[in-house]
Design a protein around this motif. Structure first.
Motif, PDB file in Angstrom:
ATOM      1  N   ILE A  29       0.872  -1.382   0.061  1.00  0.00           N
ATOM      2  CA  ILE A  29       0.031  -0.416   0.094  1.00  0.00           C
ATOM      3  C   ILE A  29       1.455   1.542  -0.158  1.00  0.00           C
ATOM      4  O   ILE A  29       0.406   2.293  -0.469  1.00  0.00           O
ATOM      5  CB  ILE A  29      -0.800  -0.347   1.269  1.00  0.00           C
ATOM      6  CG1 ILE A  29      -1.913  -1.227   1.177  1.00  0.00           C
ATOM      7  CG2 ILE A  29      -1.134   1.376   1.256  1.00  0.00           C
ATOM      8  CD1 ILE A  29      -3.181  -0.664   0.828  1.00  0.00           C
ATOM      9  N   LYS A  30       1.755   1.226   0.513  1.00  0.00           N
ATOM     10  CA  LYS A  30       3.044   2.403   0.820  1.00  0.00           C
ATOM     11  C   LYS A  30       3.162   2.607  -0.947  1.00  0.00           C
ATOM     12  O   LYS A  30       3.535   3.644  -1.526  1.00  0.00           O
ATOM     13  CB  LYS A  30       4.198   1.782   2.138  1.00  0.00           C
ATOM     14  CG  LYS A  30       3.688   2.592   3.361  1.00  0.00           C
ATOM     15  CD  LYS A  30       4.683   2.792   4.782  1.00  0.00           C
ATOM     16  CE  LYS A  30       4.613   2.832   5.431  1.00  0.00           C
ATOM     17  NZ  LYS A  30       5.835   2.393   5.973  1.00  0.00           N
ATOM     18  N   LYS A  31       3.526   1.206  -1.224  1.00  0.00           N
ATOM     19  CA  LYS A  31       3.927   1.875  -2.406  1.00  0.00           C
ATOM     20  C   LYS A  31       3.394   2.154  -3.355  1.00  0.00           C
ATOM     21  O   LYS A  31       3.430   2.616  -4.169  1.00  0.00           O
ATOM     22  CB  LYS A  31       4.878   0.294  -3.775  1.00  0.00           C
ATOM     23  CG  LYS A  31       5.940   0.474  -3.724  1.00  0.00           C
ATOM     24  CD  LYS A  31       6.403  -1.012  -4.427  1.00  0.00           C
ATOM     25  CE  LYS A  31       6.629  -1.498  -5.624  1.00  0.00           C
ATOM     26  NZ  LYS A  31       6.005  -2.399  -6.300  1.00  0.00           N
ATOM     27  N   GLN A  32       1.543   1.772  -3.228  1.00  0.00           N
ATOM     28  CA  GLN A  32       1.339   2.107  -3.818  1.00  0.00           C
ATOM     29  C   GLN A  32       0.620   3.450  -3.927  1.00  0.00           C
ATOM     30  O   GLN A  32       0.249   4.666  -4.795  1.00  0.00           O
ATOM     31  CB  GLN A  32      -0.514   1.664  -3.909  1.00  0.00           C
ATOM     32  CG  GLN A  32      -0.790   0.457  -4.229  1.00  0.00           C
ATOM     33  CD  GLN A  32      -0.614   0.135  -5.755  1.00  0.00           C
ATOM     34  OE1 GLN A  32      -1.010   1.016  -6.538  1.00  0.00           O
ATOM     35  NE2 GLN A  32       0.463  -0.882  -6.370  1.00  0.00           N
ATOM     36  N   PRO A  78     -11.608   4.761 -17.083  1.00  0.00           N
ATOM     37  CA  PRO A  78     -10.857   4.681 -15.976  1.00  0.00           C
ATOM     38  C   PRO A  78     -10.824   5.380 -15.429  1.00  0.00           C
ATOM     39  O   PRO A  78     -11.514   6.527 -14.594  1.00  0.00           O
ATOM     40  CB  PRO A  78      -9.673   5.138 -17.004  1.00  0.00           C
ATOM     41  CG  PRO A  78     -10.708   5.560 -18.425  1.00  0.00           C
ATOM     42  CD  PRO A  78     -11.819   5.174 -18.195  1.00  0.00           C
ATOM     43  N   MET A  79     -10.338   5.246 -13.324  1.00  0.00           N
ATOM     44  CA  MET A  79      -9.939   6.253 -13.024  1.00  0.00           C
ATOM     45  C   MET A  79      -8.736   6.608 -11.776  1.00  0.00           C
ATOM     46  O   MET A  79      -7.777   5.290 -11.901  1.00  0.00           O
ATOM     47  CB  MET A  79     -11.355   5.738 -11.454  1.00  0.00           C
ATOM     48  CG  MET A  79     -11.139   4.551 -11.047  1.00  0.00           C
ATOM     49  SD  MET A  79     -11.992   4.699  -9.600  1.00  0.00           S
ATOM     50  CE  MET A  79     -13.120   2.788  -9.727  1.00  0.00           C
ATOM     51  N   MET A  80      -8.118   7.828 -11.711  1.00  0.00           N
ATOM     52  CA  MET A  80      -7.222   7.792 -10.616  1.00  0.00           C
ATOM     53  C   MET A  80      -7.397   8.049  -9.479  1.00  0.00           C
ATOM     54  O   MET A  80      -8.180   9.532  -9.551  1.00  0.00           O
ATOM     55  CB  MET A  80      -6.281   8.291 -11.963  1.00  0.00           C
ATOM     56  CG  MET A  80      -4.298   8.727 -10.795  1.00  0.00           C
ATOM     57  SD  MET A  80      -4.014   8.724 -12.214  1.00  0.00           S
ATOM     58  CE  MET A  80      -2.311  10.227 -10.704  1.00  0.00           C
ATOM     59  N   LYS A  81      -7.628   7.263  -8.195  1.00  0.00           N
ATOM     60  CA  LYS A  81      -8.198   7.938  -6.763  1.00  0.00           C
ATOM     61  C   LYS A  81      -6.603   7.151  -6.033  1.00  0.00           C
ATOM     62  O   LYS A  81      -5.891   6.370  -6.157  1.00  0.00           O
ATOM     63  CB  LYS A  81      -9.584   6.738  -7.028  1.00  0.00           C
ATOM     64  CG  LYS A  81      -9.990   7.515  -6.928  1.00  0.00           C
ATOM     65  CD  LYS A  81     -11.122   7.089  -6.336  1.00  0.00           C
ATOM     66  CE  LYS A  81     -12.241   8.593  -7.140  1.00  0.00           C
ATOM     67  NZ  LYS A  81     -13.801   8.103  -8.435  1.00  0.00           N
ATOM     68  N   HIS A  82      -7.227   7.793  -5.143  1.00  0.00           N
ATOM     69  CA  HIS A  82      -5.644   7.932  -3.656  1.00  0.00           C
ATOM     70  C   HIS A  82      -6.105   6.108  -3.658  1.00  0.00           C
ATOM     71  O   HIS A  82      -7.325   5.699  -3.636  1.00  0.00           O
ATOM     72  CB  HIS A  82      -6.237   8.541  -2.404  1.00  0.00           C
ATOM     73  CG  HIS A  82      -4.958   8.804  -1.368  1.00  0.00           C
ATOM     74  ND1 HIS A  82      -3.825   9.097  -2.100  1.00  0.00           N
ATOM     75  CD2 HIS A  82      -4.623   7.830  -0.450  1.00  0.00           C
ATOM     76  CE1 HIS A  82      -3.182   8.672  -0.852  1.00  0.00           C
ATOM     77  NE2 HIS A  82      -3.531   8.155   0.138  1.00  0.00           N
ATOM     78  N   PRO A  83      -4.783   5.873  -3.156  1.00  0.00           N
ATOM     79  CA  PRO A  83      -5.261   4.369  -2.927  1.00  0.00           C
ATOM     80  C   PRO A  83      -6.204   3.607  -1.845  1.00  0.00           C
ATOM     81  O   PRO A  83      -6.289   2.549  -1.820  1.00  0.00           O
ATOM     82  CB  PRO A  83      -3.040   4.348  -2.394  1.00  0.00           C
ATOM     83  CG  PRO A  83      -2.795   4.538  -3.377  1.00  0.00           C
ATOM     84  CD  PRO A  83      -3.467   5.993  -3.498  1.00  0.00           C
ATOM     85  N   THR A  84      -6.159   4.358  -0.785  1.00  0.00           N
ATOM     86  CA  THR A  84      -7.074   4.311   0.233  1.00  0.00           C
ATOM     87  C   THR A  84      -7.810   3.822  -0.081  1.00  0.00           C
ATOM     88  O   THR A  84      -9.195   3.509   0.986  1.00  0.00           O
ATOM     89  CB  THR A  84      -6.909   5.131   1.149  1.00  0.00           C
ATOM     90  OG1 THR A  84      -6.977   6.700   0.963  1.00  0.00           O
ATOM     91  CG2 THR A  84      -5.617   4.736   2.534  1.00  0.00           C
TER      92      THR A  84
END
Lengths: 350, 217
Positions: A29-32, A78-84
């Motif tokens: 998750i940190k890497k993401q 397609p979406m780009m959101k914060h990993p959390t």
């Protein structure tokens, strides 16, 4: 017990947080998150904007511009959101290297739920102790009642997400009963903050309906119109002032159109409720539905029309009497494998 | 497989409250209300409310007990017939009482009750049993255990007994309104077969008193 009767899309959401052991490690998750931040800066450079002040809305607009998609389902684009937001929160492993669990209630099975119950009960005991101390010192007990009208408790699903643990209906109802008991006692500030964690503000008031002003026809008589529906019946009613209480439906007198007493009672219900039985004339048109549905539709239409003649308080009284709500009940569909909507076929042993 | 869609569901959201049709409650001024009622009003002002059903109205003539009784008398959804039978019953009660009133001597005239609604309510009240029996299986044998009944159940039993009595024990030619008015007047005076049935149930409950401890609720 609180039973969920009206099902919405929220029920279908799986509680991934409580399903199983970790599917994503912390390092992953940190890497993401690092990759996401880098990607955000690259995207800002590509779009010619400032990387420091690039918000989530800008990201969404940029992605929609760079990767246009005609897919119907928004979740499939397609979406780009914060990993959390993409990887749901999961419970970390509850035990150390030696196999000993961290939490003292681990072996109960529902550790976070029982921990929560213990905490809430401790708060209850604190409040009672406080009250006893105040009475011992002969001070009057504080009586500040929270305004219950504007807030609601967390739903079972929201509570599950908060605790990252599966709950049963019984557990949830017990927790809500404890919270309600806590609220009834005169609360101090500490408990206020604690309770606010579990309550949510009900969104802004019921939509303020705009009451139309009265219109005046050629003879100077005030009138107003209203529309109503019930099942498949559609009705429009025009209510005139300074009348004798005559009602005309589709050009026919009400006694001839509605021979049944129940329907005529329904037509007169709004007038009788406002004590204006002989004061208004009504002309309505109605189509569709059956006898009772048409009566219900006209009742709703006349109640809506009467809103313009009456004070706001009385409009509120009408709403609380159930005159101004659209009745959503319709005929339930017949299901395959059954004779009707609910009736099953006769069970034969052989 | 756990069921996500419940079987007993309604078209309304569970946050919708029941409508209050009684006009008098709305005409009370703000100061006369007690604290609880003020809180209730405040809560109601924020919550949405269901639509009033077509059987209910704010006029003096609509009575929840009478509509419940009419629904129970209804067959195959023929509400028109059930309502007309009910109206004829009330009319028959009124006629019988008026006959009695005109025949009675002066001093007894005040004791005779002429209002059919009052007679109906009082008769139902007289028919309601206080305890009922419930079959509980313990150790293979089923016992009839005396059990306190809830208000809804009492009312339902009284109405059900009235209707079954009128449907079964009447002469070939007697119509339902006549028989019903007869039964209601008898129940109003605490006589008649339905009151007998209630007493029989009470006696059975008293006889099975020994098993009362089997009840766990």
């Amino acid at each position: 017990t609180l039973k969920l009767i009206y099902t919405t899309a929220t029920v279908q959401r799986k509680n991934v947080g409580a399903s199983g052991p970790e599917k994503y490690t912390e390092a992953f998750i940190k890497k993401q998150i690092e990759e996401f931040n880098l990607g955000k800066r690259h995207l800002a450079n590509m779009m010619g904007e400032d990387p420091e002040t690039f918000t989530q809305e800008d990201i969404d607009r940029a992605i929609a511009y760079l990767f246009p998609s005609g897919l119907f389902d928004k979740q499939a684009r397609p979406m780009m959101k914060h990993p959390t937001q993409i990887f749901p929160e999961q419970r970390k492993i509850q035990w150390g290297e030696d196999g000993r669990p961290f939490h003292f209630l681990f072996y109960t099975g529902k550790q976070s739920y029982y921990a929560l119950m213990h905490e809430t009960y401790e708060k209850l005991l604190d409040v009672q102790k406080n009250q006893d101390q105040l009475t011992a010192q002969d001070l009057p007990p504080q009586k500040e009642k929270r305004n219950l009208a504007g807030s609601r408790w967390l739903t079972k699903i929201e509570l599950e997400e908060m605790l990252l643990e599966k709950l049963s209906d019984d557990d949830y109802s017990r927790f809500i009963q404890l919270l309600q008991k806590l609220v009834t006692l005169p609360c101090c500030d500490i408990t206020e903050k604690y309770i606010q964690k579990f309550s949510k503000e009900v969104p802004a008031q019921l939509q303020k309906v705009v009451i139309e002003p009265l219109k005046y026809d050629e003879q100077g008589v005030a009138f107003s119109t209203g529309e109503g529906t019930r099942k498949t019946a559609r009705a429009t009613a025009v209510v005139y002032d300074n009348g004798t209480g005559k009602i005309t439906v589709n050009g026919i007198d009400v006694l001839h159109y509605f021979p049944v007493l129940q329907d005529r009672e329904q037509l007169l219900f709004p007038f009788q409720f406002l004590d204006r039985v002989g004061k208004h004339d009504m002309v309505c048109t109605v189509s569709g539905g059956g006898r009772s549905a048409q009566a219900g539709a006209i009742r709703l239409a006349s109640a809506k029309a009467l809103r313009s003649f009456v004070t706001e308080k009385e409009v509120e009284f009408m709403r609380q009497a159930g005159l101004l709500t659209y009745d959503p009940r319709v005929k339930e569909r017949k299901k395959p494998g059954q004779e009707g909507a609910r009736r099953k076929f006769t069970w034969k042993k052989r | 497989l756990c069921r996500l869609t419940q079987v007993r569901w309604s078209r309304y959201n569970p946050s919708f409250l029941e409508p209050e049709v009684n006009k008098e409650l709305y005409q009370k001024p703000w100061e006369e209300l007690s604290e609880e009622e003020k809180e209730k009003l405040e809560l109601k002002a924020v919550q949405p409310i269901k639509a009033a059903p077509p059987t209910v109205s704010s006029s003096v003539f609509s009575d929840p007990m009478i509509s419940k009784f009419t629904n129970m008398m209804m067959k195959d959804g023929n509400k028109v017939l059930a309502r007309s039978l009910m109206a004829q019953t009330l009319e028959a009660i009124k006629r019988k009482q008026l006959e009695k009133y005109h025949k009675a001597p002066e001093d007894e005239k005040e004791t005779i009750e002429c209002n059919p609604y009052v007679i109906f309510h009082q008769a139902l009240k007289n028919c309601q049993p206080i305890i009922g029996l419930s079959s509980i299986t313990k150790g293979g044998k089923t016992y009839q255990v005396p059990v306190p009944l809830k208000d809804n159940r009492k009312r339902f039993l009284a109405m059900k007994w009235l209707i079954t009595e009128c449907r079964e024990n009447k002469n070939r030619r007697m119509l339902m309104p006549e028989k019903l008015s007869q039964e209601l007047l008898q129940a109003f005076n605490n006589e008649g077969p339905i009151i007998k049935k209630k007493h029989v149930l009470h006696k059975m409950a008293e006889a099975n008193r020994a098993y009362a401890h089997f009840r766990w609720w």
